[in-house]
Design a protein around this motif. Sequence first.
Motif, PDB file in Angstrom:
ATOM      1  N   ILE A 109       0.841  -1.198   0.000  1.00  0.00           N
ATOM      2  CA  ILE A 109       0.000   0.000   0.000  1.00  0.00           C
ATOM      3  C   ILE A 109       0.872   1.243   0.000  1.00  0.00           C
ATOM      4  CG2 ILE A 109      -1.620   1.339   1.389  1.00  0.00           C
ATOM      5  CD1 ILE A 109      -2.956  -1.239   2.170  1.00  0.00           C
TER       6      ILE A 109
ATOM      7  N   THR B 159      -4.702   1.242  -2.397  1.00  0.00           N
ATOM      8  CA  THR B 159      -5.187   0.919  -1.071  1.00  0.00           C
ATOM      9  C   THR B 159      -6.307  -0.113  -1.046  1.00  0.00           C
ATOM     10  OG1 THR B 159      -4.733   3.209  -0.672  1.00  0.00           O
ATOM     11  CG2 THR B 159      -5.873   2.021   1.049  1.00  0.00           C
ATOM     12  N   PHE B 160      -7.355   0.136  -1.831  1.00  0.00           N
ATOM     13  CA  PHE B 160      -8.564  -0.689  -1.686  1.00  0.00           C
ATOM     14  C   PHE B 160      -8.361  -2.099  -2.172  1.00  0.00           C
ATOM     15  CE2 PHE B 160      -9.850   3.551  -1.406  1.00  0.00           C
ATOM     16  CZ  PHE B 160     -10.653   3.484  -0.295  1.00  0.00           C
TER      17      PHE B 160
ATOM     18  N   ILE C  24      -6.518  -3.867   0.526  1.00  0.00           N
ATOM     19  CA  ILE C  24      -7.338  -4.162   1.701  1.00  0.00           C
ATOM     20  C   ILE C  24      -8.282  -5.318   1.393  1.00  0.00           C
ATOM     21  CG2 ILE C  24      -9.191  -3.262   3.166  1.00  0.00           C
ATOM     22  CD1 ILE C  24      -6.485  -2.280   3.979  1.00  0.00           C
TER      23      ILE C  24
END
Lengths: 248, 358, 392
Positions: free
Chosen positions: C346, C352-353, C356
């Motif tokens: 990240i 990011t997503f 995650i």
Amino acid sequence: MDLTAPAIEITGLDKFYGSFHALKGIDLCVAKGEKVVICGPSGSGKSTLIRCINQLEEHDSGAIRVFGTALDDSLASLDEIRREVGMVFQQFNLFPHMTVLENCTLAPMLVRKTARAEAEAIAMRYLEKVRIPDQAQKYPGQLSGGQQQRVAIARALCMQPEILLFDEPTSALDPEMIAEVLDVMVTLAQEGMTMVCVTHEMGFARKVADRVIFMDKGEIVEEAAPEAFFTAPRSERTRLFLSQVLGH
Amino acid sequence: MTSAARSRTGLKRWRKDYFGSPGAALMTLFSLAALGAILWVLVDWGLIRATFGAEGNQETCAAGGGACWSVIAVRWRVILFGIYPFEEQWRAALACGTVALVILLSCIPRLWSFGRLALIWTLGTALFYALMRGGVLGLAPVNEQQWGGLPLTLFVFVATGVIGMPLAIGLALLRRSDYPVIARVSGWIIDTIRSLPLLSILFTCAIVLPFMLPGFLIGEKLYRVVFGAALFFAAYQAEIIRGGFQGIPSGQEEAAKALGLSYWQRMGRIVLPQAFRLALPATINQFVIAFMETSLIVVVGFMELLAAGNTAFKTGDWKFAYAEVYVFIAAIYFTFVFGLSRYGAYLEARMNTGHAKD
Amino acid sequence: MAGSTFWRSKSVRGIVLQGGFLALIAAVVIGATLTARDTLAAQGLTSGFGFLRKATGWEMNFSLLPTTTSDPYWWYLLMGLMNTLFMGLVGLTGASVLGLIVGLMRSGRNPAARLLGTLYIELFRNLPLILQLFFWYAMANALPAPRQSLEIGGALVNARGIYLPGLAIGPGTVALALLAVASGACLAVWVLAARRFRRMEPQGQRRLSLAALGAGLALAAVTVLAGHEPGTAWTSWPALAGLKVDGGFRIQPEVYALAIAIMTYGAAYVGEIVRGGFKAVGRGQMEAAAALGLSPWQVFSRVRMPLAFRAMLPILINQYVWLIKATTLGIAVGFSDFFMVIASSINHSGQTFEFIAILMGGFLLINFSLAAVLNRLNRAIALKGHQTTGVQ
């Protein structure tokens, strides 16, 4: 093991739980083939007494001999005695993770080193004797209480013991199942098994016992043949107990 | 039997327990040796050969050969309060005292009613916040980024509990809802949170959440992280409360229904109080775990007790004294955690005897 | 009042409440996604999983198979997942063995052993895992520099790690050989425990079990022989070469510090579960076994242990899942587990997503599969029928 000696010979047996004197100088002799019924109020020490015979409880002083073999500190004599003394418990104590058949063959295979086929043959013979050979592959949890107790008797018999101890075998059973267990016990008695039974089943005592022993507060209060015991008890405590047990 | 004979059997039993078989004898000797060694190291290293006092340094400590407690004497304020302004640290100390008082008060059974507990915790949190944050009552404001050490640890713990507990009750009620969709979806949410590591949730809240929130909701990193910790706590606590629900005989709710009580009356008066009683030991255990897990926020860059301890020995000439600092911090954690778990065990025993009397 | 009766209809209220609940959750998810898309667009990032093929450009400090900076993200993620599973396996095994010992000490009759067990549990269970991890890691780093390495039976110990003498064979061969040994051991346990083999004679069963173990060892030996390059030395001994250590098998400080921390901490919990399991076994079953003449060891291995194991397994499952999650603490000392790889990715890629989502998916997968396997085992060995006495 000397099979001509008395089956059980207890002299001056003392047992303490902390400061509680559970057994006070018990003397008892059981001949081979004799059937002895021990009764008495709860807490009188009757269970403790028979549990001392195969050393589930350690006694503090006094002597216990089984067929002449003394229970001393040596583990060898304990092993020898436990092989010859079978026990049936109030709560059955079957092994819930093994089938009925495995319950019956475990000890013969491990302790007597019997081959599996032979152990199973013996087990089936005794399961037939207690009239549940068709349940052999089931687990204890799938049986009724009466059936479980009969399996427990078969399990004890599979070690082909000389003596059988019964610790209130019918107390945990529903009334309709008591008869089926008592029937098995009567059959065993008629075949000449040496039996020591702690029980409140006075009908059973009258029918098969050679001798009835009444215990109270850690002492043997009275011992007599069943006829004399039930019709002419000598001690006041016995009379009171009998009136409570037989009163209704 | 005489008392002499009885003590002889006592001796026999003792001998049997300790030296009954070669294995038991070996076990006894090993255990006694291990216990002795631990005791000796603790006393020798921690006391006899240790150096105390603020004037000690690496040479004097090395000469002593034992622990160098001087690092604590010199650095204790850094460990306890982090980078909180030095002159204002009395406020941080007072704030810690407030939290300790709140926790002590919550342990008194007489104060166990929902209203009283809520009052104590709200007042305590407000007082703590006022002391730490300042800006009221003539106290100089101290930014959250300067919070550190023990007060920060306690703040995260208390806030986790204060936010997490209502959340947990809500989730637990939703999961046992009569509406299948609500029950199913809440179940999924709880199970998903429980299967994630807390660290990943804290990380998401600290780093990722700002991307997903509209500007006015982003707030301080500290509060986002506390929210994450509370969510995680709530997921576990909800399952504990559900366990409490399952322990209540079904007749209780049926009787309440038959009496004509509404849903909220049934929950508030009949079900929840009993569920909490049944779930109390597990709840205390969960609080203990939550307290220990506050230390995880060091990973997302907070200066709580553990991180403050790290700074205390990693800066200056104290690099060699890591064990002393960790022992000091461990003692703080241990006191709290051990105390709380003993208290939980006591409550459990008390409740069990209560049941026996029923 | 029409509105009131409408609202008081059970079915209508059900639809409205459930619909509202779903709508609320959907609103939160959609709102977050839209905001995120805007934020990312403002930073010039595009979403999608295309980046998984890109080279990472940073180094992984520990991996079971070789990694380089030009490896793509998907390979790093896979290695991270393997590291997590590896650390989980080491940690769970160590915690179970140590926990069994501690639990047995705590449930025995020997007061000295009981005290030692209690001390262990109270100490390790009442301190945060990360504190213990920091302590072990600081201890590992406080070891002498490579030049003053401690030598213990051919192994070198210093602040850079523990260097064990090892066989001079590739890591792939080692993995295969370990796999062979592990399969042999599993087969051996299976023969001893499975229902299918219960009808055998005990001696025959034992022999078959040993044979399975032997076969595993033999297969491992063959693998090692095949994997060894002819003409090279068989063993590799660590030796000082200037400022560093050459040869041998290096275990990095972060790896063993994390392993020790998880093992010792986990053992405290496992120990309590083991003790609880033994406590749950009714005394009656053990008395019955003793009355039948079984030796103390037979009572333990045939009755007490099997029943205790059944009582503790459901709780152990939760504890194991918890311990696997605890490996994420590796990030605090720099062990490249799955979570740390995600966190670094990240930082470096800004995706990011996606990361995650991968993180959540990865842990859901690990936990659900572990729980599924253990639950299956639990069902397989569960006691049949209704239990009146003994094990609850």
